[in-house]
Structures are given as structure tokens and as C-alpha cells.
Motif scaffolding. Structure first.
Motif, mmCIF file in Angstrom:
data_model
loop_
_atom_site.group_PDB
_atom_site.id
_atom_site.type_symbol
_atom_site.label_atom_id
_atom_site.label_comp_id
_atom_site.label_asym_id
_atom_site.label_seq_id
_atom_site.Cartn_x
_atom_site.Cartn_y
_atom_site.Cartn_z
ATOM 1 N N HIS A 34 35.728 82.994 51.168
ATOM 2 C CA HIS A 34 35.706 83.697 52.453
ATOM 3 C C HIS A 34 37.122 83.886 52.977
ATOM 4 C CE1 HIS A 34 36.410 80.246 55.310
ATOM 5 N NE2 HIS A 34 36.043 79.563 54.246
ATOM 6 N N ASP A 36 39.396 84.246 56.742
ATOM 7 C CA ASP A 36 39.404 83.908 58.159
ATOM 8 C C ASP A 36 40.726 84.432 58.697
ATOM 9 O OD1 ASP A 36 39.329 82.763 60.687
ATOM 10 O OD2 ASP A 36 38.417 80.903 59.973
ATOM 11 N N GLU A 40 43.092 82.436 66.000
ATOM 12 C CA GLU A 40 42.007 81.450 66.024
ATOM 13 C C GLU A 40 41.177 81.537 67.295
ATOM 14 O OE1 GLU A 40 43.393 77.525 65.351
ATOM 15 O OE2 GLU A 40 44.216 77.952 63.358
ATOM 16 N N VAL A 44 35.168 86.457 67.714
ATOM 17 C CA VAL A 44 34.790 86.329 66.303
ATOM 18 C C VAL A 44 33.956 87.530 65.860
ATOM 19 C CG1 VAL A 44 33.581 84.930 64.597
ATOM 20 C CG2 VAL A 44 34.862 83.823 66.451
ATOM 21 N N ARG A 70 39.358 87.301 65.611
ATOM 22 C CA ARG A 70 39.194 86.423 64.453
ATOM 23 C C ARG A 70 38.106 87.036 63.563
ATOM 24 N NH1 ARG A 70 36.477 80.399 64.362
ATOM 25 N NH2 ARG A 70 36.806 79.993 62.115
ATOM 26 N N ILE A 72 35.880 87.064 60.156
ATOM 27 C CA ILE A 72 35.338 86.277 59.049
ATOM 28 C C ILE A 72 34.637 87.227 58.086
ATOM 29 C CG2 ILE A 72 33.858 84.360 58.368
ATOM 30 C CD1 ILE A 72 36.037 83.512 60.305
ATOM 31 N N LEU A 106 31.365 76.736 59.867
ATOM 32 C CA LEU A 106 32.578 77.280 60.477
ATOM 33 C C LEU A 106 32.535 77.220 62.001
ATOM 34 C CD1 LEU A 106 33.392 80.401 58.246
ATOM 35 C CD2 LEU A 106 34.242 78.057 58.040
ATOM 36 N N LEU A 108 30.966 78.930 64.322
ATOM 37 C CA LEU A 108 31.339 80.248 64.856
ATOM 38 C C LEU A 108 30.894 80.465 66.294
ATOM 39 C CD1 LEU A 108 30.798 82.643 61.823
ATOM 40 C CD2 LEU A 108 32.845 81.389 62.530
#
Length: 303
Positions: A34, A36, A40, A44, A70, A72, A106, A108
Motif C-alpha cells: 500500500h 500512504d 499525516e 483521508v 492523506r 491511501i 491503519l 483511518l
């Protein structure tokens, strides 16, 4: 056991086109590759690919959206750089369970969800069961009901899942060499360099059957799961939603857009003429601009 291929950069990987840092997550079923990217503390965005591709298909969106968010992106087990465990069954239902693990591991929290192709049947069950976790939803040429309800698509699905379909997947790499080029509105956009990034993970004939043909069979065999997904669509009705549809898609014809509008009546809809099954590949700047304007956390916003 994870072989050495999975945690090194394979010789076929084009780092100029895919300049992102690879990360690895060990799940109960196997190891996921994955990405990322971005700040941070950014909003998301989770990108979920379909078949027969991998998160490479989102590279343009990753580069653009990760400026302020962020982002993913990951490869389903068996795809891209993720592990291909022999004991995994590679059905959409199994992929959904692994995705749940990724979201949990993770941490999320709330996130925006972007799905394409089989990414819809795989990821949308999570959205219908936990809509409070979904900040917003973007659907790119996907579906959320049994395709067998459409007579023409039912015939195609039965053929894909037949013995002859299995033969074509195994020996001709049909989904990548026949279906993928056909699904582009302008086949010149699937350059040899780009096509090579999709072909390389499926050099092995057994993997084409075990991973790709399993999803072809599921077009009919997963009808009960897809029926349940469609029946639970009301859970998505309050979510901000965007549909971006390539109108010249020969795999998922334009009439499916009408059904998707029924499932997401509140959605903003952008039908792109001259674009096929992979809008994010065929019109990356246009699609990125649409997502930048829609998703939370866009440049200049308070979030």
C-alpha cells in the motif's frame, strides 16, 4: 510465506511513472502492498481498484490529491505488489474482509472512499454497514447490484465464468490482453509502457486463473452478496457522492449509469464522452480536477 518478489522493487516497475514509497501491511490473509502519501493530518482518501489492475491506475490522482490530503492506495491480495497467498480464495467477499482489516489496522477513522470497477462491490459493503465512517463517496465506472439482471451482461458474465473463459484467461491472458484494450475509448492511450505495468504481475498462467478468473466467475456467483448490497443502498443516501462515468465504456455500458443514479440519487454526476472504462487513466487531469473540487480537504478549504 512471502517470497522475495513482494518486498523488493521488481525489475518491471516503472518508478518514473510510479514514484511513491511502497509500504507493507501484514493481514490475517497475507501481506498487502500500500501507499500512504500526503500530510499525516490531512483528510483521508482511500482509493480502491478493481480487476485486472492495481493501484498504479490511480497514480495521477495520488500525485494530485496528496498535495493537501492523506491518500491511501493499496493492491488487493494477488494484484500488483501484494502477496499472492495460495490459501486465499480471491472472491470479492474475501477481498472485502481484507479491506476491513486494512481500514482498522491503519486506524483511518473517517475517510473519503473512491472506487472503480470491482472496487465498488468490494468496498461499498463497508460503506453501507458503517456509513458514519464515510466522509464522501466517489464512484468511477462501477456497480453495486447483480450484473446478471441485465440480459446482455448476464450472457457475457456466464461466458467469462465458463470453461472456455477459464481457458482464455489462462492461456491468452484475456482480461489484460483482450478486455483492457477494448475498454479504452481511445486505445492509443493504453501505451505499451503503461500496458506493461498491468501485464507484468500476471506473467504466471496459474495466477491469471486463481486471481483474475475467480472474479470473472464471481460476476454470477456473487449475485447474493450483490443483491444484499443493492438492498442496503439507502445507507448511502445521506453521503456526499460523486459519480464520474466514462461514457464510451464497452464493458459497463452507459445504461448502468442510470441504475447507479438510482442507487445514489443525491450524487453529482459527470459523464465524460470519449472516455472508456478507466476515466482516471484516460482523462486524468479532468478527473483529478473533479475530485479536487468535490472531496473534503481541497486547497483553500478550512478542512
Amino acid at each position: 510465506m512471502l517470497d522475495h518478489f513482494q518486498r523488493r522493487q521488481p525489475d518491471w516497475l516503472d518508478r518514473q511513472q510510479f514514484p511513491f514509497r511502497s509500504r507493507w501491511l501484514d493481514t490475517s490473509q497475507g501481506t498487502l502492498h500500500h501507499l500512504d502519501e500526503g500530510p499525516e493530518d490531512g483528510q483521508v482518501v482511500l482509493l480502491v481498484h478493481g480487476t485486472p489492475s492495481w493501484c498504479f491506475e490511480y497514480r495521477h490522482l495520488i500525485a494530485e490529491l496528496s498535495r493537501t490530503r492523506r491518500v491511501i492506495a493499496f493492491d488487493h491480495l494477488g494484484f500488483g505488489l501484494s502477496e499472492r497467498p495460495s490459501a486465499f480464495d480471491y472472491t470479492p467477499e474475501a477481498h472485502t474482509l481484507v479491506l476491513r482489516e486494512l481500514v482498522t489496522r491503519l486506524a483511518l477513522g473517517r475517510f473519503s472512499l473512491v472506487v472503480h470497477d470491482y472496487g465498488g462491490p468490494i468496498a461499498l459493503p463497508i460503506a453501507t454497514e458503517e456509513p458514519e465512517r464515510i466522509e464522501s463517496l466517489v464512484v468511477l465506472n462501477s456497480w453495486m447490484w447483480p450484473l446478471g439482471e441485465d440480459a446482455e451482461l448476464a450472457r457475457a458474465a456466464r461466458f467469462a465464468g465458463s470453461r472456455l473463459g477459464r481457458f482464455l484467461y489462462r492461456w491468452l491472458n484475456a482480461s489484460l490482453r483482450l478486455l483492457m484494450p477494448r475498454a479504452y475509448a481511445d486505445r492509443r492511450k493504453l501505451t505499451p509502457q503503461i500496458h506493461a505495468q498491468y501485464l507484468a504481475p500476471f506473467r504466471e498462467r496459474d495466477a491469471r486463473v486463481r486471481v483474475l478468473w475467480t472474479l470473472a466467475k464471481a460476476l454470477t456467483r456473487s449475485a447474493p452478496s450483490l443483491s444484499r448490497l443493492w438492498q442496503s443502498r439507502a445507507a448511502l443516501s445521506q453521503l456526499p457522492a460523486l459519480i464520474v462515468w466514462g461514457s464510451d465504456d464497452e464493458l459497463l455500458p452507459p445504461r448502468l449509469l442510470s441504475r447507479l443514479r438510482e442507487g445514489l440519487p443525491q450524487a453529482q454526476v459527470h459523464a465524460l464522452s470519449g472516455v472508456g472504462h478507466w476515466p482516471q487513466e484516460e482523462a486524468p487531469d479532468h478527473v483529478a480536477a473533479l475530485l479536487q473540487g468535490f472531496l473534503p480537504g481541497r486547497t483553500g478549504s478550512a478542512g
